[in-house]
Scaffold this motif. Structure first.
Motif, mmCIF file in Angstrom:
data_model
loop_
_atom_site.group_PDB
_atom_site.id
_atom_site.type_symbol
_atom_site.label_atom_id
_atom_site.label_comp_id
_atom_site.label_asym_id
_atom_site.label_seq_id
_atom_site.Cartn_x
_atom_site.Cartn_y
_atom_site.Cartn_z
ATOM 1 N N GLU A 47 0.880 -1.133 -0.009
ATOM 2 C CA GLU A 47 0.212 -0.067 0.143
ATOM 3 C C GLU A 47 0.794 1.309 0.028
ATOM 4 O OE1 GLU A 47 -2.267 -3.373 1.698
ATOM 5 O OE2 GLU A 47 -0.538 -2.728 1.958
ATOM 6 N N ALA A 158 -9.388 -0.145 0.569
ATOM 7 C CA ALA A 158 -9.942 -0.874 1.730
ATOM 8 C C ALA A 158 -11.462 -1.513 1.387
ATOM 9 C CB ALA A 158 -10.191 0.102 2.982
ATOM 10 N N ARG A 159 -12.171 -0.915 0.869
ATOM 11 C CA ARG A 159 -13.593 -1.475 0.514
ATOM 12 C C ARG A 159 -13.513 -2.751 -0.697
ATOM 13 N NH1 ARG A 159 -17.375 4.002 0.232
ATOM 14 N NH2 ARG A 159 -16.789 4.630 2.503
ATOM 15 N N ALA A 161 -12.846 -6.369 -1.899
ATOM 16 C CA ALA A 161 -12.699 -7.817 -1.670
ATOM 17 C C ALA A 161 -11.270 -8.109 -1.229
ATOM 18 C CB ALA A 161 -13.668 -8.765 -2.312
ATOM 19 N N LEU A 162 -10.982 -8.732 -0.207
ATOM 20 C CA LEU A 162 -9.563 -9.036 0.173
ATOM 21 C C LEU A 162 -9.029 -9.838 -1.120
ATOM 22 C CD1 LEU A 162 -7.458 -8.578 2.300
ATOM 23 C CD2 LEU A 162 -8.532 -10.609 3.424
ATOM 24 N N GLU A 163 -9.635 -10.763 -1.653
ATOM 25 C CA GLU A 163 -9.149 -11.322 -2.642
ATOM 26 C C GLU A 163 -8.702 -10.882 -3.813
ATOM 27 O OE1 GLU A 163 -13.523 -12.254 -2.732
ATOM 28 O OE2 GLU A 163 -12.003 -12.358 -1.398
ATOM 29 N N ASP A 164 -9.237 -9.784 -4.133
ATOM 30 C CA ASP A 164 -9.153 -8.832 -5.248
ATOM 31 C C ASP A 164 -8.193 -7.398 -4.953
ATOM 32 O OD1 ASP A 164 -10.890 -10.281 -6.644
ATOM 33 O OD2 ASP A 164 -12.461 -9.244 -6.006
ATOM 34 N N ARG A 165 -7.921 -7.542 -3.665
ATOM 35 C CA ARG A 165 -7.309 -6.019 -3.562
ATOM 36 C C ARG A 165 -5.839 -5.703 -3.986
ATOM 37 N NH1 ARG A 165 -8.147 -5.045 2.773
ATOM 38 N NH2 ARG A 165 -10.427 -5.216 1.863
ATOM 39 N N PHE A 166 -5.117 -6.964 -3.800
ATOM 40 C CA PHE A 166 -3.718 -6.785 -4.542
ATOM 41 C C PHE A 166 -3.763 -6.490 -5.977
ATOM 42 C CE2 PHE A 166 0.477 -7.992 -6.099
ATOM 43 C CZ PHE A 166 1.358 -6.865 -5.459
#
Length: 192
Positions: A47, A158-159, A161-166
């Motif tokens: 980040e 931050a909004r 989805a964790l699996e898509d964040r990177f």
């Protein structure tokens, strides 16, 4: 290309904006700025590449970059954030317009509690910093716009989805790098 950027190395950027050291854990190196940014993306706290891009870009370009990042997340933003993004878009296209400046100043004076709220704050800070009170400005000096841009993009991220964040983070950073390279070319052409 990297030699034409306004900050040739990460250390150059950190020297120009000491506030970046409060926003990032990473310490500057003599790496070219783009290389440093990509190393951040591949590092322990990817980040921080977002924050580095926010400082790397000239303020107006940084606000546009944040707008573009958040525009890819509109399904995750509420109606007010979408209105603020439209306002920011209009301001970026005509920052000196007597119509846009009061609207941006009004939006920037509101507490930045949402992703687009932070970007509106950054737009309001561009130039003279008249959009928010002096105590808020001093807390963010010397680059309140870059700090607000970073906060807005990270709040939007931050909004996701964790699996898509990177993958979204990577796309945002690459967009920021591309914009920095375009700005360098534009400024080089303007100088000639």
């Amino acid at each position: 290309m990297a030699n034409e950027l306004r900050f040739k190395t990460a250390r150059d950027l950190f020297m120009a904006y000491p506030a970046v050291a409060r926003d990032m854990v990473a310490r500057p190196t003599e790496q070219p700025s783009i290389e440093f940014c990509r190393a951040l993306l591949a590092g322990r706290v990817p980040e921080e590449a977002i924050t580095f891009c926010a400082y790397l870009l000239p303020e107006r370009a940084a606000v546009w970059w944040a707008h573009e990042c958040l525009s890819h997340l509109t399904v995750l933003l509420d109606h007010r954030d979408q209105e603020l993004l439209a306002l920011v878009r209009d301001w970026v296209s005509e920052p000196d317009s007597p119509h846009h400046r009061p609207e941006v100043s009004k939006a920037a004076a509101m507490p930045p509690t949402t992703p687009a709220g932070w970007v509106a704050l950054a737009a309001g800070q561009h130039g003279n910093g008249s959009a928010i009170d002096a105590s808020a400005v001093s807390a963010l000096q010397p680059s309140p716009a870059a700090h607000a841009v970073s906060a807005g993009v990270l709040a939007g991220l931050a909004r996701v989805a964790l699996e898509d964040r990177f993958s979204v983070l990577s796309a945002f950073v690459e967009m920021g790098i591309q914009m920095a390279e375009i700005e360098a070319l534009r400024q080089s052409a303007d100088a000639n």
